[in-house]
Structures are given as C-alpha cells and as structure tokens.
Design a protein around this motif. Structure first.
Motif, PDB file in Angstrom:
ATOM      1  N   GLU A 243       6.662 -16.052  -1.644  1.00  0.00           N
ATOM      2  CA  GLU A 243       7.473 -16.428  -2.814  1.00  0.00           C
ATOM      3  C   GLU A 243       6.681 -16.292  -4.113  1.00  0.00           C
ATOM      4  N   THR A 244       5.482 -16.844  -4.136  1.00  0.00           N
ATOM      5  CA  THR A 244       4.704 -16.799  -5.377  1.00  0.00           C
ATOM      6  C   THR A 244       4.243 -15.377  -5.693  1.00  0.00           C
ATOM      7  N   THR A 245       3.976 -14.592  -4.657  1.00  0.00           N
ATOM      8  CA  THR A 245       3.588 -13.202  -4.883  1.00  0.00           C
ATOM      9  C   THR A 245       4.743 -12.403  -5.466  1.00  0.00           C
ATOM     10  N   GLU A 246       5.952 -12.645  -4.967  1.00  0.00           N
ATOM     11  CA  GLU A 246       7.131 -11.937  -5.495  1.00  0.00           C
ATOM     12  C   GLU A 246       7.341 -12.277  -6.961  1.00  0.00           C
ATOM     13  N   ARG A 247       7.131 -13.516  -7.328  1.00  0.00           N
ATOM     14  CA  ARG A 247       7.321 -13.916  -8.717  1.00  0.00           C
ATOM     15  C   ARG A 247       6.315 -13.212  -9.627  1.00  0.00           C
ATOM     16  N   ALA A 248       5.065 -13.073  -9.135  1.00  0.00           N
ATOM     17  CA  ALA A 248       4.042 -12.367  -9.913  1.00  0.00           C
ATOM     18  C   ALA A 248       4.390 -10.889 -10.045  1.00  0.00           C
ATOM     19  N   MET A 249       4.903 -10.302  -8.967  1.00  0.00           N
ATOM     20  CA  MET A 249       5.331  -8.896  -9.027  1.00  0.00           C
ATOM     21  C   MET A 249       6.396  -8.693 -10.100  1.00  0.00           C
ATOM     22  N   ALA A 250       7.355  -9.585 -10.125  1.00  0.00           N
ATOM     23  CA  ALA A 250       8.449  -9.482 -11.095  1.00  0.00           C
ATOM     24  C   ALA A 250       7.917  -9.604 -12.518  1.00  0.00           C
ATOM     25  N   HIS A 251       6.992 -10.523 -12.714  1.00  0.00           N
ATOM     26  CA  HIS A 251       6.424 -10.727 -14.049  1.00  0.00           C
ATOM     27  C   HIS A 251       5.660  -9.493 -14.523  1.00  0.00           C
ATOM     28  N   CYS A 252       4.925  -8.869 -13.595  1.00  0.00           N
ATOM     29  CA  CYS A 252       4.076  -7.722 -13.962  1.00  0.00           C
ATOM     30  C   CYS A 252       4.797  -6.382 -13.880  1.00  0.00           C
ATOM     31  N   GLY A 253       5.992  -6.388 -13.329  1.00  0.00           N
ATOM     32  CA  GLY A 253       6.688  -5.112 -13.114  1.00  0.00           C
ATOM     33  C   GLY A 253       5.982  -4.262 -12.080  1.00  0.00           C
ATOM     34  N   SER A 254       5.370  -4.897 -11.112  1.00  0.00           N
ATOM     35  CA  SER A 254       4.562  -4.192 -10.106  1.00  0.00           C
ATOM     36  C   SER A 254       5.396  -3.821  -8.888  1.00  0.00           C
ATOM     37  N   ASP A 255       5.036  -2.720  -8.247  1.00  0.00           N
ATOM     38  CA  ASP A 255       5.690  -2.346  -6.997  1.00  0.00           C
ATOM     39  C   ASP A 255       4.675  -2.203  -5.855  1.00  0.00           C
ATOM     40  N   GLU A 256       3.476  -2.764  -6.049  1.00  0.00           N
ATOM     41  CA  GLU A 256       2.440  -2.730  -5.021  1.00  0.00           C
ATOM     42  C   GLU A 256       1.902  -4.144  -4.786  1.00  0.00           C
ATOM     43  N   VAL A 257       1.647  -4.462  -3.531  1.00  0.00           N
ATOM     44  CA  VAL A 257       0.960  -5.707  -3.186  1.00  0.00           C
ATOM     45  C   VAL A 257      -0.212  -5.376  -2.282  1.00  0.00           C
ATOM     46  N   LEU A 258      -1.361  -5.898  -2.640  1.00  0.00           N
ATOM     47  CA  LEU A 258      -2.569  -5.748  -1.828  1.00  0.00           C
ATOM     48  C   LEU A 258      -2.949  -7.125  -1.305  1.00  0.00           C
ATOM     49  N   ILE A 259      -3.074  -7.250   0.017  1.00  0.00           N
ATOM     50  CA  ILE A 259      -3.468  -8.514   0.636  1.00  0.00           C
ATOM     51  C   ILE A 259      -4.938  -8.425   1.040  1.00  0.00           C
ATOM     52  N   VAL A 260      -5.752  -9.345   0.528  1.00  0.00           N
ATOM     53  CA  VAL A 260      -7.186  -9.335   0.834  1.00  0.00           C
ATOM     54  C   VAL A 260      -7.633 -10.728   1.270  1.00  0.00           C
ATOM     55  N   GLY A 261      -8.842 -10.810   1.826  1.00  0.00           N
ATOM     56  CA  GLY A 261      -9.371 -12.065   2.333  1.00  0.00           C
ATOM     57  C   GLY A 261      -9.125 -12.193   3.826  1.00  0.00           C
ATOM     58  N   GLY A 262      -9.849 -13.104   4.458  1.00  0.00           N
ATOM     59  CA  GLY A 262      -9.804 -13.222   5.914  1.00  0.00           C
ATOM     60  C   GLY A 262      -8.427 -13.466   6.487  1.00  0.00           C
ATOM     61  N   VAL A 263      -7.602 -14.297   5.814  1.00  0.00           N
ATOM     62  CA  VAL A 263      -6.250 -14.575   6.309  1.00  0.00           C
ATOM     63  C   VAL A 263      -5.367 -13.335   6.169  1.00  0.00           C
ATOM     64  N   GLY A 264      -5.771 -12.403   5.306  1.00  0.00           N
ATOM     65  CA  GLY A 264      -5.011 -11.163   5.112  1.00  0.00           C
ATOM     66  C   GLY A 264      -4.939 -10.287   6.348  1.00  0.00           C
ATOM     67  N   CYS A 265      -5.795 -10.562   7.346  1.00  0.00           N
ATOM     68  CA  CYS A 265      -5.736  -9.818   8.613  1.00  0.00           C
ATOM     69  C   CYS A 265      -4.517 -10.210   9.436  1.00  0.00           C
ATOM     70  N   ASN A 266      -3.934 -11.364   9.131  1.00  0.00           N
ATOM     71  CA  ASN A 266      -2.833 -11.880   9.936  1.00  0.00           C
ATOM     72  C   ASN A 266      -1.627 -10.941   9.867  1.00  0.00           C
ATOM     73  N   LEU A 267      -1.225 -10.426  11.008  1.00  0.00           N
ATOM     74  CA  LEU A 267      -0.153  -9.428  11.041  1.00  0.00           C
ATOM     75  C   LEU A 267       1.207 -10.023  10.684  1.00  0.00           C
ATOM     76  N   ARG A 268       1.398 -11.297  10.975  1.00  0.00           N
ATOM     77  CA  ARG A 268       2.664 -11.932  10.599  1.00  0.00           C
ATOM     78  C   ARG A 268       2.780 -12.061   9.083  1.00  0.00           C
ATOM     79  N   LEU A 269       1.694 -12.424   8.422  1.00  0.00           N
ATOM     80  CA  LEU A 269       1.704 -12.477   6.958  1.00  0.00           C
ATOM     81  C   LEU A 269       1.998 -11.095   6.385  1.00  0.00           C
ATOM     82  N   GLN A 270       1.353 -10.077   6.921  1.00  0.00           N
ATOM     83  CA  GLN A 270       1.595  -8.713   6.444  1.00  0.00           C
ATOM     84  C   GLN A 270       3.050  -8.316   6.650  1.00  0.00           C
TER      85      GLN A 270
END
Length: 336
Positions: A243-270
């Motif tokens: 939810e918070t990532t989507e809001r940041a995307m909308a604010h920035c007009g971005s169409d890319e998301v990069l997930i980093v950090g140890g929890v970023g390996c989680n396939l369900r999150l991806q």
C-alpha cells in the motif's frame, strides 16, 4: 577501469565482494547463526566477524583472481547497523587500505542495497522498497538524494518476522524469515491482525505483540497452526508495504518498483508487489539471496560509484555510525 573491494558486516552477515566496472568478480559471505529461539547479539556477532574476516578476504581475492595492487579503492559499511560488528569490519578495512596504500570509501548500507539492485536488475529510476531486519523504508531518488517517502515508526519488518520466529522456536538457519516464509506456504486459515498504516509510515510492534498473544491463546490450545500464524503475519505486513509503495509510485509518477534488503528475497512479497504494479502498467524488479541479503559486493558497487564521482573518506573520518540515514548522502554519481 576501476576495481573496488567492499567489506560488509553491519549485522550477522559478514561479506567481502569485488566489483570491476559493474562486473561482480567475487562475493563471499559467512553468516553468524544463533541458536533457535535466540537473536544475534552484538558481542558474539562481532567475535564471529573477527574470526572469519581474514579467511573471507583471502577467498574473495582468490575467486576474483585479483591481487591487492590491482584494487583501486577499499570500501566499507559506515552504517547503519550494529555497533560492535560494524567496528570489527571497519578496523580491518582501514588496516587493509593503509597496508595496500589505497583510498578508503565509507558507504551507507541502505544506498549500497539500492545501487546493487540497480546494477543487477537494470532498473533505471525505480521507487524502492527497502525491507530488512533493521530497516523498512519506501525511497525514491530526487535531486541528488535518495528521499524517504515512508518508513517504519518502530521496528523493521524483518525484525518483526525474526522475533515471531523466536516465539515459534524456528531455526535461524539459513534465516528465521526464510523459515517463516516456508511455513506460511502451508497456512490454511487467515487470522485477522491489526493493520497499521499511518499516512506513508507503518508500524509493526503492535502487530507483533498481538500475534504473540494469539499464539499463546490459540496455537497452544490447538485452535490454529504455526503455519496459519506465519501466513497471517506475512499477508498483513506485506499488504501494508504494498500500500505505501503504491502511494509513493503515484506521487512520483513511477512505473518501476525495486525491492531490496533481506526480506526482499521473500517470493510472496514479490508476488503481491507484482500484482499491484502490473495493475498500474509497471514492472517489479526483485533479486535472489545472492544480492538481496547483505553482501560485500553491494558495498563495493556503491563505493565504486562514489569513488568514480570523487567521494572519498579521509582516514580521520573513517568512523562508523549505527544511525546513518539514507537521505543524508549526497548522490554525486547520478545526473538524472
């Protein structure tokens, strides 16, 4: 042609990596694993790093087939992280820089994750979700800074997962978060938990306290399984992050998301992030545990960028700090 060596040891992962103009020549890592039901404490973690770092250094040089005289700069994690492990690794990096007569580069750990992610995935200017045991931030680049759009107001999402793994007495090998992920796949019952999003920020400490109570009240009575609890926790905290990532995307007009950090390996999150981003016509960039989990190559990559743009660290400034915010660093290597 620039060759950088990076030393990482901000938590329980000790890593040394070597980068040559964007190519990973070596990335050696050794993890301190504490007993089930226990977290890793600063002193034994630092002792682990001290015992293994010279061996890791030797292996990194051998794998890269590089001699010390060929290296252009020595990079180390300046922070954020745990004090004792950070100091242990920084002392070795400083010593090596002086012995080899090479310039030193102190690297922000969070920015190293981002730069490694950009290198490995090819993401150009993504909204970044940085999720690990010590950090949870939604970040986007603007005007020579990585700006923090939202973050946890208490504990990190990885810390939340790790601490619940201790409640269930799950193994820390290879990591408590990984073992929660595997157990969550077997969950059949969703247990409603608090959902705490405050503007662009998130909070996990109350969720952790609540599910610990549920675990004692229901799991111990056989009303739900450990798998149900892990599944419910993942679904809830990951939905908050999406939810918070989507809001940041909308604010920035971005169409890319990069997930980093140890929890970023989680396939369900991806997967959850991918569903949201694809609905917006965008793309998600994720990595596997080679580069998502703390490693030396990411420190080398960020240091390589800094070195090329003229950012060096004087020996008298080569201290560490447990608190080193992502937006404190001037991003001198990006012009976009």
């Amino acid at each position: 042609m620039v060759i950088a060596i990076g030393f990482e040891g901000s938590a329980n992962k000790l890593g040394i990596g070597i980068i040559k103009d964007g190519a990973v020549l070596s990335n050696v890592r050794h993890t301190y694993i504490s007993p089930p039901g226990e977290g890793f404490m600063p002193r034994p973690t630092a002792k682990h790093h001290q015992e293994h770092i010279l061996d890791i250094l030797k292996k990194a040089l051998e794998q890269a087939n590089i001699k010390p005289e060929e290296i252009d700069c020595v990079c180390y994690t300046k922070g954020p992280g745990m004090g004792a492990p950070l100091v242990s690794v920084a002392v070795v990096a400083r010593t090596v820089a002086q012995l080899w007569k090479k310039p030193l580069v102190g690297v922000n750990h969070c920015i190293a994750h981002i730069e490694m992610g950009r290198l490995v995935t090819g993401a150009q200017n993504p909204t970044v979700l940085y999720v690990s045991g010590g950090n949870t931030q939604v970040i986007a680049y603007s005007q020579r800074r990585y700006r923090i759009f939202g973050e946890t107001i208490d504990i990190a999402v990885g810390n939340c997962l790790d601490r619940f793994a201790r409640v269930l007495k799950l193994s820390n090998d290879p990591s408590p978060g990984y073992n929660i992920e595997q157990l969550a796949k077997k969950g059949e019952q969703y247990i409603e938990l608090p959902y705490v999003v405050k503007g662009m920020d998130v909070s996990f400490s109350g969720i952790l306290s609540y599910i610990e109570t549920i675990a004692k009240a229901k799991h111990d009575k056989g009303e739900c399984t450990a798998a149900d609890l892990c599944y419910s926790l993942q679904e809830t905290v990951f939905a908050m992050l999406v939810e918070t990532t989507e809001r940041a995307m909308a604010h920035c007009g971005s169409d890319e998301v990069l997930i980093v950090g140890g929890v970023g390996c989680n396939l369900r999150l991806q997967e959850m992030m991918r569903i949201m981003v694809e609905e917006r016509g965008g793309k998600v960039y994720g990595m596997d545990d080679r580069y998502c989990i703390d490693n030396g190559a990411m420190i080398a990559q960020a240091g390589w960028e800094m070195f090329k743009s003229g950012q060096l660290t004087k020996m008298e400034d080569s201290w560490i700090t447990q608190r080193y915010r992502t937006d404190e660093v001037e991003v001198t290597w990006r012009n976009d």
